[in-house]
Design a protein around this motif. Structure first.
Motif, PDB file in Angstrom:
ATOM      1  N   MET A 172      -6.180  -0.686  -3.062  1.00 18.53           N
ATOM      2  CA  MET A 172      -4.899   0.029  -3.028  1.00 18.53           C
ATOM      3  C   MET A 172      -3.857  -0.595  -3.952  1.00 18.53           C
ATOM      4  SD  MET A 172      -5.419   2.514  -0.963  1.00 18.53           S
ATOM      5  CE  MET A 172      -3.760   3.064  -0.654  1.00 18.53           C
ATOM      6  N   ARG A 173      -4.189  -1.778  -4.533  1.00 20.30           N
ATOM      7  CA  ARG A 173      -3.220  -2.444  -5.419  1.00 20.30           C
ATOM      8  C   ARG A 173      -2.935  -1.615  -6.690  1.00 20.30           C
ATOM      9  NH1 ARG A 173      -1.905  -7.796  -4.647  1.00 20.30           N
ATOM     10  NH2 ARG A 173      -3.056  -8.895  -2.978  1.00 20.30           N
ATOM     11  N   VAL A 174      -3.865  -0.734  -7.038  1.00 15.97           N
ATOM     12  CA  VAL A 174      -3.635   0.038  -8.269  1.00 15.97           C
ATOM     13  C   VAL A 174      -2.392   0.940  -8.145  1.00 15.97           C
ATOM     14  CG1 VAL A 174      -6.073  -0.012  -8.875  1.00 15.97           C
ATOM     15  CG2 VAL A 174      -5.214   1.847  -7.445  1.00 15.97           C
ATOM     16  N   ASN A 175      -2.031   1.262  -6.921  1.00 12.01           N
ATOM     17  CA  ASN A 175      -0.805   2.056  -6.701  1.00 12.01           C
ATOM     18  C   ASN A 175       0.354   1.084  -6.548  1.00 12.01           C
ATOM     19  OD1 ASN A 175       1.216   3.793  -5.958  1.00 12.01           O
ATOM     20  ND2 ASN A 175       0.020   4.862  -4.379  1.00 12.01           N
ATOM     21  N   ARG A 176       1.201   0.997  -7.566  1.00  6.65           N
ATOM     22  CA  ARG A 176       2.245  -0.014  -7.575  1.00  6.65           C
ATOM     23  C   ARG A 176       3.369   0.304  -6.595  1.00  6.65           C
ATOM     24  NH1 ARG A 176       1.892  -3.570 -11.480  1.00  6.65           N
ATOM     25  NH2 ARG A 176       4.121  -4.091 -11.294  1.00  6.65           N
ATOM     26  N   GLN A 177       3.364   1.515  -6.021  1.00  2.00           N
ATOM     27  CA  GLN A 177       4.371   1.815  -5.012  1.00  2.00           C
ATOM     28  C   GLN A 177       3.991   1.252  -3.639  1.00  2.00           C
ATOM     29  OE1 GLN A 177       5.199   5.980  -4.873  1.00  2.00           O
ATOM     30  NE2 GLN A 177       6.350   5.976  -6.818  1.00  2.00           N
ATOM     31  N   VAL A 178       2.733   0.863  -3.454  1.00  2.00           N
ATOM     32  CA  VAL A 178       2.271   0.331  -2.166  1.00  2.00           C
ATOM     33  C   VAL A 178       2.787  -1.099  -2.010  1.00  2.00           C
ATOM     34  CG1 VAL A 178       0.290  -0.250  -0.732  1.00  2.00           C
ATOM     35  CG2 VAL A 178       0.241   1.812  -2.182  1.00  2.00           C
ATOM     36  N   ARG A 179       3.605  -1.376  -0.955  1.00  2.00           N
ATOM     37  CA  ARG A 179       4.165  -2.716  -0.724  1.00  2.00           C
ATOM     38  C   ARG A 179       3.167  -3.622   0.003  1.00  2.00           C
ATOM     39  NH1 ARG A 179       9.595  -3.277  -1.082  1.00  2.00           N
ATOM     40  NH2 ARG A 179       9.502  -4.959   0.487  1.00  2.00           N
ATOM     41  N   GLY A 180       2.339  -2.946   0.869  1.00  2.00           N
ATOM     42  CA  GLY A 180       1.350  -3.760   1.605  1.00  2.00           C
ATOM     43  C   GLY A 180       0.422  -2.911   2.432  1.00  2.00           C
ATOM     44  N   VAL A 181      -0.788  -3.443   2.668  1.00  2.00           N
ATOM     45  CA  VAL A 181      -1.804  -2.755   3.471  1.00  2.00           C
ATOM     46  C   VAL A 181      -2.399  -3.780   4.446  1.00  2.00           C
ATOM     47  CG1 VAL A 181      -3.980  -1.510   3.489  1.00  2.00           C
ATOM     48  CG2 VAL A 181      -2.322  -1.111   1.649  1.00  2.00           C
ATOM     49  N   VAL A 182      -2.483  -3.403   5.732  1.00  2.00           N
ATOM     50  CA  VAL A 182      -3.081  -4.294   6.734  1.00  2.00           C
ATOM     51  C   VAL A 182      -4.051  -3.467   7.572  1.00  2.00           C
ATOM     52  CG1 VAL A 182      -2.700  -5.944   8.594  1.00  2.00           C
ATOM     53  CG2 VAL A 182      -0.945  -5.627   6.826  1.00  2.00           C
ATOM     54  N   VAL A 183      -5.247  -4.016   7.773  1.00  2.00           N
ATOM     55  CA  VAL A 183      -6.263  -3.345   8.584  1.00  2.00           C
ATOM     56  C   VAL A 183      -6.421  -4.155   9.881  1.00  2.00           C
ATOM     57  CG1 VAL A 183      -8.655  -2.572   8.723  1.00  2.00           C
ATOM     58  CG2 VAL A 183      -7.441  -2.513   6.531  1.00  2.00           C
ATOM     59  N   TYR A 184      -6.246  -3.510  11.010  1.00  2.00           N
ATOM     60  CA  TYR A 184      -6.359  -4.152  12.324  1.00  2.00           C
ATOM     61  C   TYR A 184      -7.547  -3.536  13.052  1.00  2.00           C
ATOM     62  CZ  TYR A 184      -1.585  -5.792  11.469  1.00  2.00           C
ATOM     63  OH  TYR A 184      -0.479  -6.375  10.928  1.00  2.00           O
ATOM     64  N   ASP A 185      -8.210  -4.390  13.908  1.00  2.00           N
ATOM     65  CA  ASP A 185      -9.329  -3.856  14.699  1.00  2.00           C
ATOM     66  C   ASP A 185      -8.790  -3.152  15.916  1.00  2.00           C
ATOM     67  OD1 ASP A 185      -8.456  -5.823  16.392  1.00  2.00           O
ATOM     68  OD2 ASP A 185     -10.132  -7.197  15.994  1.00  2.00           O
ATOM     69  N   ARG A 186      -9.747  -2.764  16.797  1.00  2.00           N
ATOM     70  CA  ARG A 186      -9.344  -1.968  17.938  1.00  2.00           C
ATOM     71  C   ARG A 186      -8.443  -2.749  18.889  1.00  2.00           C
ATOM     72  NH1 ARG A 186     -14.859  -2.542  18.746  1.00  2.00           N
ATOM     73  NH2 ARG A 186     -15.163  -0.338  18.317  1.00  2.00           N
ATOM     74  N   ASP A 187      -8.496  -4.106  18.805  1.00  2.00           N
ATOM     75  CA  ASP A 187      -7.664  -4.927  19.693  1.00  2.00           C
ATOM     76  C   ASP A 187      -6.323  -5.249  19.065  1.00  2.00           C
ATOM     77  OD1 ASP A 187      -9.658  -5.012  21.595  1.00  2.00           O
ATOM     78  OD2 ASP A 187     -10.633  -6.716  20.589  1.00  2.00           O
ATOM     79  N   GLY A 188      -6.060  -4.816  17.823  1.00  2.00           N
ATOM     80  CA  GLY A 188      -4.792  -5.058  17.164  1.00  2.00           C
ATOM     81  C   GLY A 188      -4.734  -6.350  16.396  1.00  2.00           C
ATOM     82  N   ASN A 189      -5.875  -6.964  16.111  1.00  2.00           N
ATOM     83  CA  ASN A 189      -5.893  -8.195  15.343  1.00  2.00           C
ATOM     84  C   ASN A 189      -6.197  -7.872  13.895  1.00  2.00           C
ATOM     85  OD1 ASN A 189      -5.482  -9.884  17.642  1.00  2.00           O
ATOM     86  ND2 ASN A 189      -7.640  -9.545  18.204  1.00  2.00           N
ATOM     87  N   LYS A 190      -5.594  -8.674  13.015  1.00  2.00           N
ATOM     88  CA  LYS A 190      -5.752  -8.428  11.580  1.00  2.00           C
ATOM     89  C   LYS A 190      -7.161  -8.739  11.168  1.00  2.00           C
ATOM     90  CE  LYS A 190      -4.605 -11.315   8.408  1.00  2.00           C
ATOM     91  NZ  LYS A 190      -3.954 -12.198   7.443  1.00  2.00           N
ATOM     92  N   VAL A 191      -7.755  -7.791  10.369  1.00  2.00           N
ATOM     93  CA  VAL A 191      -9.081  -7.981   9.810  1.00  2.00           C
ATOM     94  C   VAL A 191      -8.957  -8.223   8.306  1.00  2.00           C
ATOM     95  CG1 VAL A 191     -11.319  -6.874   9.413  1.00  2.00           C
ATOM     96  CG2 VAL A 191     -10.116  -6.482  11.571  1.00  2.00           C
ATOM     97  N   ALA A 192      -8.112  -7.449   7.635  1.00  2.00           N
ATOM     98  CA  ALA A 192      -7.957  -7.586   6.186  1.00  2.00           C
ATOM     99  C   ALA A 192      -6.561  -7.042   5.812  1.00  2.00           C
ATOM    100  CB  ALA A 192      -9.043  -6.820   5.442  1.00  2.00           C
ATOM    101  N   GLY A 193      -6.179  -7.352   4.561  1.00  2.00           N
ATOM    102  CA  GLY A 193      -4.909  -6.785   4.095  1.00  2.00           C
ATOM    103  C   GLY A 193      -4.210  -7.668   3.070  1.00  2.00           C
ATOM    104  N   TYR A 194      -3.082  -7.167   2.565  1.00  2.00           N
ATOM    105  CA  TYR A 194      -2.313  -7.953   1.592  1.00  2.00           C
ATOM    106  C   TYR A 194      -0.873  -7.418   1.582  1.00  2.00           C
ATOM    107  CZ  TYR A 194      -2.182  -4.044  -1.672  1.00  2.00           C
ATOM    108  OH  TYR A 194      -1.931  -2.822  -2.248  1.00  2.00           O
ATOM    109  N   ARG A 195       0.009  -8.267   1.022  1.00  2.00           N
ATOM    110  CA  ARG A 195       1.393  -7.865   0.763  1.00  2.00           C
ATOM    111  C   ARG A 195       1.706  -8.136  -0.695  1.00  2.00           C
ATOM    112  NH1 ARG A 195       5.404 -10.084   5.338  1.00  2.00           N
ATOM    113  NH2 ARG A 195       6.864  -9.226   3.757  1.00  2.00           N
ATOM    114  N   ARG A 196       2.417  -7.184  -1.329  1.00  2.00           N
ATOM    115  CA  ARG A 196       2.660  -7.333  -2.769  1.00  2.00           C
ATOM    116  C   ARG A 196       3.591  -8.506  -3.040  1.00  2.00           C
ATOM    117  NH1 ARG A 196       1.467  -4.238  -6.910  1.00  2.00           N
ATOM    118  NH2 ARG A 196       0.890  -2.484  -5.588  1.00  2.00           N
ATOM    119  N   ASP A 197       4.430  -8.865  -2.059  1.00  2.00           N
ATOM    120  CA  ASP A 197       5.352  -9.981  -2.298  1.00  2.00           C
ATOM    121  C   ASP A 197       4.670 -11.342  -2.131  1.00  2.00           C
ATOM    122  OD1 ASP A 197       4.947 -10.020   0.400  1.00  2.00           O
ATOM    123  OD2 ASP A 197       7.041  -9.633   0.966  1.00  2.00           O
ATOM    124  N   GLY A 198       3.334 -11.347  -1.819  1.00  2.00           N
ATOM    125  CA  GLY A 198       2.570 -12.605  -1.729  1.00  2.00           C
ATOM    126  C   GLY A 198       2.540 -13.229  -0.343  1.00  2.00           C
TER     127      GLY A 198
END
Length: 583
Positions: free
Chosen positions: A83-109
């Motif tokens: 999703m980084r190719v879309n420069r309007q995207v500030r961040g993407v986070v993927v959570y599992d069914r329990d609400g814990n982070k599995v993957a993701g990133y933020r453009r601000d680092g």
């Protein structure tokens, strides 16, 4: 229909407001409409962004469903990094069914929040959407995606454009309002001026009417003054002549009057009557009522033939010069009247030069409105006339000469002759510069015919004459003259009586007055021509407007007062069939 009616009422209400108030109200409406447009635009933009984020989240959720189902964090991270190719995207986070982070990133680092609950507690400056990840019909996780709002400079530019349009609209409305106010003021001023102009026009019309009335009164007064001058002059001259006639007649009635004195008094009566006839002839010429004897005249030849006459009439102290143009056309006019007119003008010029001088007579062609005209100009080197004198110069009995030096009928007679002949008379003069009098006569184009030589001895012819005269004294006198000439005379006192007599008797000649009641002499002559074609008819009159207007129909005219010789001559000519048009 209701909206239309409301619009019409609103327009009528706005037209009733002052121009400034109406313009301000319209400006407020425009600003409110622009504000509503901005709010609506912002709301629509936000909805569009939320929908955009949701769609991108759904796409990502569909691609990582299997990875979450098998717990493959690496595959989930790769899908998120895509999703980084879309420069309007500030961040993407993927959570599992329990609400814990599995993957993701933020453009601000920075690291994304470890749980979904923590992410929800922290507000995001962008547009955020949460999309469930479904696999096998079960929810296996959640994708939280955030994108940038529209850049502030873009939003400011867009709002500035809208604001600029609003300002321009307000300015247009303001200008229209001011223009409307100016137009309304101009219309009011125009209406005021129109009302003032109408009042001024009414006043001017009234003044013109008053002036016309005053001019009519002045003209009437001038007519009465001229009439008084005319009648006074006539009375003066005729009283002088009647004094001679009456006194001579009284002397002739005295017994034992010597023959030489009897002859002298009789001659005085004849001369006074001749002067009276000449005076009435001048009056008729001024009034343009004198029967004329028109003939074709070569003006140059006539003037050259008058030089000797002018030399005798003007005297030795007046030098006569001529300037006669070549190739001038002929005119149709009364020769005697034209000679008299030129002689009258020349005598006036002589009287204006008491110490002598030069009198110039010129002829030339004048281009008139109705065609070419012959101009005969007589110029003297005399004292001249001012404007007031020129304006009155053609009035009858008006003269600047001393008493007994002139009748004041000379120029009036010339003017009457010129106008009756279809021409005009012009006077140009100024004090000390002499005077030019110009006679204008229309060109004829006909050739002059030489007059036949008169026989030395006139043969006398007699015959039966029907005399028609309504005036008893004149009738008796004419009957006596006809008997004296040897004619057989039958008298009728009206046109109808003459026709009754002519129906039972034939005559060699008819002598009829023109002006009679019921039937004029011309009407009688026309009737006799139908009854006895070829019978000579002689008309006699002292004045006839009908003859002056339309002529005598080719018949000879004997002018009253007439003498025995004139009567004998015209009757002789008629009886031998060579009667001239006038006598």
């Amino acid at each position: 229909m209701t909206v239309r009616r409301l619009f019409d009422r609103s327009a009528t209400w706005l037209r009733g407001l002052p121009a400034a108030a109406a313009a301000g109200l319209v400006a407020l409406v425009v600003i409110a409409a622009a504000t509503a447009i901005i709010i609506q635009s912002e709301s629509s933009y936000q909805q569009q962004k939320v929908e955009e984020v949701r769609v991108q989240g759904e796409i990502l959720a569909a691609s990582i469903g299997a990875a979450l189902d098998f717990g493959d964090a690496t595959a989930a991270q790769e899908a998120a990094e895509a999703m980084r190719v879309n420069r309007q995207v500030r961040g993407v986070v993927v959570y599992d069914r329990d609400g814990n982070k599995v993957a993701g990133y933020r453009r601000d680092g920075q690291q994304p929040r470890s749980t979904l609950a923590e992410s929800r507690l922290v507000p995001s400056p962008g547009v955020v959407a949460e999309v469930p990840v479904i696999s096998g019909g079960k929810r296996v996780g959640t994708v939280r995606i955030a994108i940038d709002r529209q850049p502030i400079d873009t939003r400011i530019g867009r709002y500035a454009l809208v604001a600029l349009l609003v300002i321009m609209a307000v300015l247009v409305v303001a200008v229209l309002g001011v223009a409307q106010a100016m137009l309304r003021r101009a219309n009011l001023e125009l209406a005021s001026r129109a009302e003032t102009l109408a009042e001024t026009n009414a006043e001017l019309t009234h003044q013109i009417a008053e002036r016309t009335k005053a001019e009519d009164q002045l003209r009437q007064a001038q007519k009465m003054q001229a009439l008084g001058q005319l009648t006074g002059g006539i009375a003066h001259d005729f009283n002088n002549l009647l004094t001679v006639i009456q006194g001579s007649a009284d002397m002739l009635q005295r017994p034992n009057l010597a023959e030489d004195r009897r002859k002298r008094f009789a001659d005085a009566i004849v001369q006074a009557a001749a002067r009276a006839a000449a005076l009435t002839g001048q009056l008729l010429a001024f009034a343009r009522r004198q029967p004329l004897q028109p003939e074709v005249i070569d003006v140059n030849a006539m003037i050259e033939g008058m030089i000797e006459l002018l030399d005798r009439a003007l005297g030795e102290r007046v030098k006569i010069e001529t300037d006669l143009a070549e190739g001038v056309c002929t005119v149709e006019a009364d020769r005697a009247q034209l000679v008299s007119a030129i002689l009258n003008i020349a005598v006036n010029g002589r009287d204006a030069m008491p110490d002598g001088g030069t009198l110039r007579i010129a002829s030339f062609v004048h281009k008139g409105e109705d065609g070419p005209m012959i101009a005969v100009r007589v110029h003297d080197e005399g004292t001249g006339m001012d404007t007031e004198t020129i304006e009155r110069a053609m009035e009858p009995f008006f003269t600047t000469k001393a008493a007994g030096k002139g009748t004041g009928l000379g120029l009036s007679q010339v003017y009457g002759f010129a106008t009756q002949s279809g021409g005009d008379l012009h006077i140009d003069s100024s004090p000390g510069q002499g005077t030019s009098v110009t006679i204008l006569l229309p060109c004829s184009g006909l050739e002059e015919v030489a007059a036949p030589a008169e026989p030395d001895v006139r043969a006398r012819h007699t015959g039966s004459v029907l005399l028609v005269e309504d005036n008893e004294e004149v009738g008796e006198f004419a009957e006596a003259l006809l008997h004296e000439l040897g004619h057989r005379v039958t008298r009728a006192r009206s046109g109808s009586e003459a026709l009754e007599i002519a129906a039972i008797a034939r005559f060699d000649l008819v002598l009829t007055d023109v002006v009679m009641p019921a039937m004029s002499g011309i009407e009688l002559a026309d009737a006799l021509d139908r009854l006895y074609p070829g019978t000579p008819i002689v008309l006699t009159t002292g004045y006839s407007d009908e003859i002056a207007r339309s002529g005598a129909g080719g018949r000879p005219v004997l002018l009253k007062p007439y003498r025995l010789e004139a009567l004998a001559a015209v009757l002789d000519d008629a009886l031998v069939g060579k009667a001239p048009p006038n006598a």
